[in-house]
Scaffold this motif. Structure first.
Motif, PDB file in Angstrom:
ATOM      1  N   ALA A 130      -4.073   6.012 -13.988  1.00 13.52           N
ATOM      2  CA  ALA A 130      -4.122   5.599 -12.585  1.00 13.52           C
ATOM      3  C   ALA A 130      -2.727   5.681 -11.963  1.00 13.52           C
TER       4      ALA A 130
ATOM      5  N   LEU B  28      -3.252   2.291 -18.158  1.00 11.19           N
ATOM      6  CA  LEU B  28      -3.224   2.844 -16.793  1.00 11.19           C
ATOM      7  C   LEU B  28      -2.034   3.782 -16.580  1.00 11.19           C
TER       8      LEU B  28
ATOM      9  N   SER C  61      -1.862  -4.792  -9.248  1.00  6.61           N
ATOM     10  CA  SER C  61      -3.274  -5.160  -9.125  1.00  6.61           C
ATOM     11  C   SER C  61      -4.118  -3.918  -9.323  1.00  6.61           C
ATOM     12  N   TYR C  62      -5.106  -4.021 -10.186  1.00  3.09           N
ATOM     13  CA  TYR C  62      -5.986  -2.875 -10.432  1.00  3.09           C
ATOM     14  C   TYR C  62      -7.377  -3.406 -10.729  1.00  3.09           C
ATOM     15  N   GLN C  63      -8.278  -3.077  -9.857  1.00  5.20           N
ATOM     16  CA  GLN C  63      -9.671  -3.500 -10.013  1.00  5.20           C
ATOM     17  C   GLN C  63      -9.787  -4.988 -10.382  1.00  5.20           C
TER      18      GLN C  63
ATOM     19  N   MET D 245      -5.392   0.469  -6.764  1.00  6.35           N
ATOM     20  CA  MET D 245      -4.155  -0.009  -7.401  1.00  6.35           C
ATOM     21  C   MET D 245      -3.114  -0.362  -6.341  1.00  6.35           C
ATOM     22  N   GLN D 246      -2.444  -1.452  -6.561  1.00  7.30           N
ATOM     23  CA  GLN D 246      -1.322  -1.809  -5.689  1.00  7.30           C
ATOM     24  C   GLN D 246      -0.191  -2.382  -6.544  1.00  7.30           C
TER      25      GLN D 246
ATOM     26  N   SER E 283      -2.259   2.574  -3.580  1.00  2.63           N
ATOM     27  CA  SER E 283      -3.012   3.521  -4.391  1.00  2.63           C
ATOM     28  C   SER E 283      -2.966   4.943  -3.799  1.00  2.63           C
TER      29      SER E 283
ATOM     30  N   THR F 225      -1.672   7.568  -8.511  1.00  2.00           N
ATOM     31  CA  THR F 225      -0.491   7.072  -7.824  1.00  2.00           C
ATOM     32  C   THR F 225       0.723   7.560  -8.622  1.00  2.00           C
TER      33      THR F 225
END
Lengths: 309, 392
Positions: A152, A75, A62-64, A1-2, A27, A184
């Motif tokens: 997440a 999430l 952004s996640y996967q 994750m970002q 992340s 996170t």
């Protein structure tokens, strides 16, 4: 994750709540939003959650290989600033309801609940109505509600507020556990001592603007605060005597024969020591790094007039 | 259309207000109150007792089961003295200047029954003086019988059992919507005050949340309607048994009842959605005038009741097609007039479309209302949100 936040701004009626704020979270990090009341922390959090949209700027998560403009509900674990649960229902019923809304099966929800209730010493009280619990214990139940589904990203708005020091330490341990589990965490807080122990990165805000950002070390460097030296002397000496030295800007008397000196800007540490040794014999020399609380106060003092202007 | 999350919210909301133990206790209390009223009525019933009435010697009035008319041989003053001292008489009647005077100690319920008996006696006396027979007097006292024959074959009649069903349906809708009114207001504004709303927003969409609320409280309303309907039937059965008659339920028109169910169901969902939208716009129920607006949902029943005696008139026709009133009017119309099959079907389709629109409006109002953070929206803002397409 970002999570990348770029120059977001948000205004409510005539109030500019957030102005051109940017930051990035990677992340598994713990990220702290710091600032006084009205600094814009909760406004940023509400934009991240998707309750409101920024007037300008962008949020990208952004996640996967997926990208979103706010944190998708699946999430997210969220503890809002304005929080509460159903006071007439038991801890178990409250948590089970929220966990099932998150999509957990009853058995999975119960096993997760067992774990977190044990962490917070609430196992024996799981069948008690929420209204029977102290404010601190209700807060713990709400923290559990935010993470029961193993999100997440966990966003906690003022997780330490209303807790006594012992329970604040428990929350610190709780947050470390979240990090250990790979979550996170974004949190907002006033309790600098707690944040100092936890946060990988932080953002100090004042009146909607980012004032300082980065790791604690980075912020310490950024803040360019004055160098402070703690000394102990063999013989008795007065603060006024030490104040006479060119290398010393100010002196704060601590306990007997111990002083905290603020060094003048253009003097090196060795020059200062030379001047001191001409006057007194030293038993202790210790350079003091400003803690987050001091940095925070200094930053607020420095930026408030500028922002107000 | 209905997500899993909405169903979880619906179940939670339904069970939150469904406390069967308390409900059972309240029914038992209600039965206890009814029993106490019946017992009190039985023990204070004065018509089962006999009363001794002293009348003047010339008044030749026949005794009844309740009243014993006696002509004492003592003076009127002594009669009154006896009545005061030893209850020899319950009342003493005298004639003064051609009028009857009734003397008694205090006001009593049976005095009205005595007056009726005396009136009847004097009517017969007057008739006899006029030379009328008892049969002639009875005929004079009977109202003229007027039979109405309705030529419209579709009209089922004025006081048919179907009208009872129609009135029963209106009463049950009142019961259901009153239940929903209280629960929707308490549930939505209560969650705002308990500050659960923002937490829930992070888990479910505003539409899922509102759908769950509407569904849960609609079930509560339907449960109240079914329970009340069963209590009505039970009361009917008990009354029949006490009257020593067989319990006859043949007047229940199954065809009408089957049509009534979808109309009632959609009507309750429509009103719960409307109430949900209004409640979502209320920040503090103690300081908001908006909650009274939720009572608008009772108007369809009031309007329908006002035209119930003209089931084929233009008023009922309009009400039975306008989606905001059709859930109350069409079943009533169907109960009293035979209507072509397409009419209820068209009405039902229009109602279904309106329910879909209203639930979307409620979801939008909740979303936008929550984003205002403590500020209550104006009516203009609510209308703008209602017609916008924003759902997230």
């Amino acid at each position: 994750m970002q999570l990348i936040v770029t120059a977001i701004s948000k205004a409510y009626a005539s109030v500019q709540a957030v102005q051109q704020v940017s930051f990035q979270i990677n992340s598994g990090e713990i990220f702290a939003l710091l600032g006084p009341n009205g600094a814009g922390k909760s406004s940023i959090i509400r934009m991240l959650v998707g309750m409101t949209q920024p007037d300008s700027g962008s949020i990208m998560i952004s996640y996967q290989d997926e990208h979103f403009d706010h944190v998708p509900r699946r999430l997210l674990g969220y503890l809002p600033e304005d929080r509460g649960l159903y006071p007439d229902k038991s801890i178990e019923k409250n948590l089970l309801y929220l966990a099932q809304l998150h999509g957990l099966s009853k058995s999975k929800a119960l096993s997760e609940m067992d774990y977190w209730l044990d962490v917070f010493d609430l196992t024996d009280r799981r069948h008690e109505d929420l209204k029977q619990l102290s404010k601190g214990n209700q807060q713990k139940v709400q923290l559990i509600a935010a993470v029961l589904h193993q999100p997440a990203l966990v966003i906690l708005d003022e997780p330490f507020s209303g807790l006594d020091p012992i329970n604040q330490e428990k929350v610190v341990l709780f947050l470390k556990q979240l990090k250990a589990k790979g979550m996170t965490v974004i949190l907002s807080a006033h309790q600098m001592a707690m944040v100092e122990k936890l946060a990988d990165h932080m953002l100090l805000m004042a009146q909607g603007r980012a004032v300082l950002a980065g790791t604690l070390q980075h912020i310490q460097q950024q803040s360019q605060s004055r160098r402070r030296m703690k000394i102990g002397t063999v013989s008795a000496v007065s603060a006024e005597q030490l104040q006479q030295l060119d290398a010393v800007l100010s002196v704060e008397a601590l306990q007997a024969q111990h002083f905290l000196l603020t060094l003048a800007d253009d003097v090196s540490v060795s020059d200062c020591l030379k001047q001191l040794l001409l006057q007194v014999e030293l038993t202790l020399v210790e350079m003091q790094t400003p803690d987050l609380h001091q940095l925070y106060l200094a930053a607020m003092a420095k930026h408030k007039p500028e922002v107000a202007a | 259309m209905m997500s899993r999350q909405s169903l979880i919210v619906a179940k939670w909301e339904f069970l939150r207000f469904f406390k069967w133990k308390q409900q059972l206790i309240s029914y038992l209390l209600m039965l206890g109150v009814m029993a106490a009223v019946a017992l009190w009525s039985f023990f204070t019933d004065e018509s089962r007792q006999q009363y001794r009435i002293a009348v003047p010697a010339q008044l030749e009035i026949a005794n009844t089961e309740q009243f014993q008319f006696q002509r004492p041989g003592i003076s009127f003053t002594e009669q009154l003295a006896q009545m005061r001292s030893d209850d020899s008489w319950h009342a003493v009647i005298s004639e003064e200047q051609g009028e009857l005077v009734l003397h008694t100690l205090t006001g009593k319920k049976w005095l009205a029954q005595l007056e009726t008996v005396l009136q009847q006696h004097y009517r017969q006396l007057s008739a006899a003086q006029m030379g009328l027979s008892t049969a002639q007097l009875n005929r004079l006292e009977q109202p003229v019988v007027i039979n109405t024959r309705y030529l419209d074959q579709n009209y089922k009649g004025k006081d048919t059992p179907e009208k009872m069903i129609a009135l029963g349906a209106l009463i049950l809708l009142f019961v259901g919507l009153s239940t929903a009114f209280g629960q929707v207001l308490m549930s939505i504004t209560g969650e705002k005050q308990q500050r659960v709303t923002e937490q829930l927003y992070a888990i479910v969409t505003p539409q899922q949340w509102m759908d769950g609320k509407v569904l849960g409280h609609s079930f509560s309303a339907l449960k109240a309607m079914v329970t009340s309907g069963l209590v009505m039937l039970l009361a009917f059965a008990v009354v029949s048994l006490f009257a020593k008659k067989a319990v006859d339920l043949s007047w229940i028109n199954i065809g009408v009842v089957l049509w009534l169910i979808p109309f009632a169901l959609l009507g309750v969902v429509l009103c719960a959605s409307f109430m949900g939208a209004i409640a979502a716009s209320i920040d503090d129920p103690n300081n908001s005038g908006k909650s009274a607006v939720m009572m608008i949902t009772w108007l369809p029943m009031v309007f329908t009741f006002m035209v119930i005696d003209s089931p084929a008139g233009w008023g009922m026709t309009v009400l039975s097609f306008v989606p905001l009133t059709s859930f109350a009017a069409m079943p009533v119309k169907m109960a009293m007039v035979t209507v072509p099959w397409w009419q209820p079907l068209l009405s039902l389709m229009l109602l279904l479309a309106t329910v879909y629109w209203m639930r979307r409006v409620a979801g939008r109002v909740f979303l936008r209302g929550m984003q205002m953070y403590g500020k209550e929206p104006s009516w203009g803002e609510i209308v703008r949100w209602a017609v916008s397409n924003k759902t997230e």
